[in-house]
Design a protein around this motif. Structure first.
Motif, PDB file in Angstrom:
ATOM      1  N   ASP A  10       5.915  37.891  81.646  1.00  0.00           N
ATOM      2  CA  ASP A  10       5.733  39.222  81.067  1.00  0.00           C
ATOM      3  C   ASP A  10       5.944  39.239  79.558  1.00  0.00           C
ATOM      4  O   ASP A  10       5.692  40.252  78.908  1.00  0.00           O
ATOM      5  CB  ASP A  10       6.714  40.216  81.702  1.00  0.00           C
ATOM      6  N   GLU A  58       0.203  39.896  83.480  1.00  0.00           N
ATOM      7  CA  GLU A  58       1.102  38.774  83.251  1.00  0.00           C
ATOM      8  C   GLU A  58       0.262  37.559  82.899  1.00  0.00           C
ATOM      9  O   GLU A  58      -0.931  37.522  83.178  1.00  0.00           O
ATOM     10  CB  GLU A  58       1.921  38.449  84.513  1.00  0.00           C
ATOM     11  N   ARG A 109      -0.997  45.501  89.514  1.00  0.00           N
ATOM     12  CA  ARG A 109      -1.241  46.939  89.635  1.00  0.00           C
ATOM     13  C   ARG A 109      -0.916  47.719  88.373  1.00  0.00           C
ATOM     14  O   ARG A 109      -1.662  48.586  87.955  1.00  0.00           O
ATOM     15  CB  ARG A 109      -0.420  47.510  90.783  1.00  0.00           C
ATOM     16  N   ARG A 110       0.214  47.429  87.758  1.00  0.00           N
ATOM     17  CA  ARG A 110       0.647  48.254  86.631  1.00  0.00           C
ATOM     18  C   ARG A 110       0.724  47.513  85.301  1.00  0.00           C
ATOM     19  O   ARG A 110       1.072  48.106  84.283  1.00  0.00           O
ATOM     20  CB  ARG A 110       1.998  48.871  86.948  1.00  0.00           C
ATOM     21  N   HIS A 111       0.495  46.201  85.324  1.00  0.00           N
ATOM     22  CA  HIS A 111       0.572  45.452  84.077  1.00  0.00           C
ATOM     23  C   HIS A 111      -0.136  44.101  84.212  1.00  0.00           C
ATOM     24  O   HIS A 111      -0.595  43.748  85.282  1.00  0.00           O
ATOM     25  CB  HIS A 111       2.029  45.268  83.639  1.00  0.00           C
ATOM     26  N   SER A 120      13.243  47.355  83.314  1.00  0.00           N
ATOM     27  CA  SER A 120      12.875  48.396  84.268  1.00  0.00           C
ATOM     28  C   SER A 120      14.093  49.096  84.864  1.00  0.00           C
ATOM     29  O   SER A 120      14.867  48.480  85.598  1.00  0.00           O
ATOM     30  CB  SER A 120      12.051  47.779  85.399  1.00  0.00           C
TER      31      SER A 120
END
Length: 181
Positions: free
Chosen positions: A66, A152, A148-150, A20
């Motif tokens: 991840d 795990e 929220r965005r991915h 990121s």
């Protein structure tokens, strides 16, 4: 240490590797006073070429959840032919004698985290140490957490410990609260 022991501080090298750019930028700002001893690299730990660099300490903080998770079947370990794209992963798991008799007929495995543990062999100096911080359990198979965005997956630390010991690492697993006291 920067002021108290400058001769030691000036020999340190910190490398931050992250997928990121936002997180790297944040770490860069937080560590701006340490610019001479820090570097920030945008990259994927599973694919990044370190060109033979060795590290004395590797800290993986909430990253391995991840990494890739695959769905397997018990039957692949009892004679059923797996699909071609799974064959190398099945060979890897069989080579480390992981036991999957304690799970359902189909199950998830933290294959990316397993590959990461194995990769540590090539990244740690002879007396290097790794610290891995993540959520999971010693006996439970991975389960998904939708953020929220991915997404795990929790870690099966029993598998990671067995593989780490198989390749020669001394392993200690502890609860974060015990570590922090």
């Amino acid at each position: 240490i920067k002021k108290e022991m400058p001769e030691v501080y000036n020999t340190l090298e910190y490398t931050f590797l992250d997928l990121s750019p936002v997180l790297l930028d944040s770490q860069s700002r937080i560590n701006r006073l340490h610019g001479k001893v820090t570097s920030f690299i945008e990259g994927d730990i599973e694919k990044f070429n370190f060109n033979g660099a060795l590290f004395d300490i590797i800290i993986s903080n909430e990253m391995i959840a991840d990494l890739e998770v695959i769905k397997l079947k018990k039957a692949y370990f009892h004679g059923k032919e797996p699909p071609n794209w799974l064959k190398s992963d099945i060979r890897l798991l069989k080579a480390h004698d992981l036991d999957f008799d304690d799970t359902f007929d189909s199950f998830l495995i933290n294959i990316g985290a397993i590959r990461f543990i194995i990769r540590l062999q090539d990244l740690l100096s002879p007396f290097g140490k790794a610290m891995i911080v993540e959520y999971g359990d010693f006996n439970l198979y991975p389960t998904a957490s939708i953020l929220r965005r991915h997404m795990e997956f929790s870690i099966h630390f029993g598998h990671l410990k067995k593989i780490a010991q198989n390749i020669g690492f001394d392993v200690e697993i502890m609860n974060m609260m015990d570590f922090l006291r």
